[in-house]
Design a protein around this motif. Structure first.
Motif, mmCIF file in Angstrom:
data_model
loop_
_atom_site.group_PDB
_atom_site.id
_atom_site.type_symbol
_atom_site.label_atom_id
_atom_site.label_comp_id
_atom_site.label_asym_id
_atom_site.label_seq_id
_atom_site.Cartn_x
_atom_site.Cartn_y
_atom_site.Cartn_z
ATOM 1 N N THR A 46 61.858 70.803 69.081
ATOM 2 C CA THR A 46 62.524 70.339 70.322
ATOM 3 C C THR A 46 61.616 70.296 71.519
ATOM 4 O O THR A 46 61.603 69.338 72.340
ATOM 5 C CB THR A 46 63.837 71.148 70.334
ATOM 6 O OG1 THR A 46 64.378 71.123 69.324
ATOM 7 C CG2 THR A 46 64.654 70.642 71.609
ATOM 8 N N THR A 49 58.535 67.684 71.039
ATOM 9 C CA THR A 49 58.969 66.250 71.141
ATOM 10 C C THR A 49 59.288 66.056 72.579
ATOM 11 O O THR A 49 58.719 65.197 73.079
ATOM 12 C CB THR A 49 60.303 66.054 70.320
ATOM 13 O OG1 THR A 49 59.859 66.399 68.956
ATOM 14 C CG2 THR A 49 60.731 64.727 70.515
ATOM 15 N N HIS A 78 59.544 60.264 65.885
ATOM 16 C CA HIS A 78 60.293 61.524 66.480
ATOM 17 C C HIS A 78 61.818 61.395 66.479
ATOM 18 O O HIS A 78 62.492 62.343 66.117
ATOM 19 C CB HIS A 78 59.935 61.700 68.019
ATOM 20 C CG HIS A 78 58.527 62.418 68.111
ATOM 21 N ND1 HIS A 78 58.485 63.721 68.346
ATOM 22 C CD2 HIS A 78 57.080 61.955 68.122
ATOM 23 C CE1 HIS A 78 57.316 63.931 68.534
ATOM 24 N NE2 HIS A 78 56.602 62.998 68.216
ATOM 25 N N HIS A 79 62.081 59.987 66.563
ATOM 26 C CA HIS A 79 63.821 59.853 66.356
ATOM 27 C C HIS A 79 64.159 60.232 65.116
ATOM 28 O O HIS A 79 65.358 60.874 65.073
ATOM 29 C CB HIS A 79 64.038 58.261 66.833
ATOM 30 C CG HIS A 79 65.198 58.024 66.612
ATOM 31 N ND1 HIS A 79 66.466 58.613 67.215
ATOM 32 C CD2 HIS A 79 65.803 56.985 65.708
ATOM 33 C CE1 HIS A 79 67.539 58.018 66.869
ATOM 34 N NE2 HIS A 79 67.127 57.043 65.908
ATOM 35 N N ASP A 82 64.093 63.990 64.828
ATOM 36 C CA ASP A 82 65.466 64.395 65.635
ATOM 37 C C ASP A 82 66.635 64.345 64.864
ATOM 38 O O ASP A 82 67.613 65.228 64.807
ATOM 39 C CB ASP A 82 65.764 63.568 66.900
ATOM 40 C CG ASP A 82 64.609 63.951 67.959
ATOM 41 O OD1 ASP A 82 63.732 64.779 67.896
ATOM 42 O OD2 ASP A 82 64.466 63.060 68.911
ATOM 43 N N PRO A 151 68.333 71.213 70.148
ATOM 44 C CA PRO A 151 68.690 69.965 70.553
ATOM 45 C C PRO A 151 69.971 69.728 70.989
ATOM 46 O O PRO A 151 70.509 68.696 71.576
ATOM 47 C CB PRO A 151 68.614 69.468 69.012
ATOM 48 C CG PRO A 151 68.594 70.766 68.339
ATOM 49 C CD PRO A 151 68.184 71.757 69.019
ATOM 50 N N ALA A 156 67.622 67.411 75.617
ATOM 51 C CA ALA A 156 66.818 67.193 74.415
ATOM 52 C C ALA A 156 67.776 65.767 73.753
ATOM 53 O O ALA A 156 67.033 65.073 73.350
ATOM 54 C CB ALA A 156 67.057 68.270 73.298
ATOM 55 N N THR A 160 67.251 61.053 72.034
ATOM 56 C CA THR A 160 67.586 60.389 71.038
ATOM 57 C C THR A 160 68.655 59.520 71.430
ATOM 58 O O THR A 160 68.753 58.304 70.956
ATOM 59 C CB THR A 160 68.531 61.457 70.340
ATOM 60 O OG1 THR A 160 67.767 62.656 70.245
ATOM 61 C CG2 THR A 160 68.950 61.085 68.936
#
Ligand SMILES: [Fe+2]
Ligand SMILES: [Fe+2]
Length: 166
Positions: A46, A49, A78-79, A82, A151, A156, A160
């Motif tokens: 977290t 990113t 990264h998505h 996530d 997250p 964070a 996303t």
């Protein structure tokens, strides 16, 4: 101490990869240990990113527009990580899919780290001056102080959501 952005990010990668290795070496019934390792992975990922999404990628995108496609691919990678992380957050280590989901996360992130270190960082190092990389690194050190470690924290989640709707 060097504040070179690439050195800092590689240090982070080493710490993250160590938790992956420890997870892979934990026994099938080491639920407590694997749960703790996944918690640690999640907080390390977290923060990492956040630093890349908020500082490294936008700065490189601006300074080296020719690397834009690489940056966009990184946002997507990264998505995906996530999404897996968010599913793992509420999962018990005893759950049937816990090991499988963690393994897919590890495979995805390892692939992404290899791409950064072997392909992307060398291009960035070639395109930017030492001073520029130290300046970006200094910004990351500042950003780390306010980086989310879970997250569930709004800062964070924001990335996303952005990645889904933009
Ligand atoms: Fe990355
Ligand atoms: Fe990275």
């Amino acid at each position: 101490m060097s504040t070179d952005a690439i050195v800092l990010l590689k240090d982070d990668h080493q710490t993250i990869l160590k938790t992956f290795k420890d997870f892979q070496e934990a026994g099938p019934k080491a639920y407590k240990r694997k749960g703790d390792l996944v918690d640690r992975m999640i907080s390390l990922l977290t923060v990492h990113t956040y630093l890349e999404n908020e500082v490294m990628y936008p700065q490189v995108r601006e300074l080296l527009p020719e690397l834009e496609d690489d940056v966009l691919e990184s946002y997507e990678e990264h998505h995906v990580a996530d999404l897996l992380v968010m599913e793992l957050v509420g999962m018990k280590p005893e759950a049937e899919r816990f090991d499988a989901k963690t393994t897919v996360l590890i495979e995805n992130v390892t692939h992404h780290i290899e791409e950064e270190e072997q392909e992307w960082f060398p291009k960035v190092r070639e395109g930017l001056s030492r001073t520029q990389l130290q300046d970006i690194g200094a910004q990351m050190i500042e950003a780390r102080k306010k980086a989310p470690t879970s997250p569930a924290q709004p800062s964070a989640l924001k990335k996303t959501v952005d990645a889904v709707i933009k």
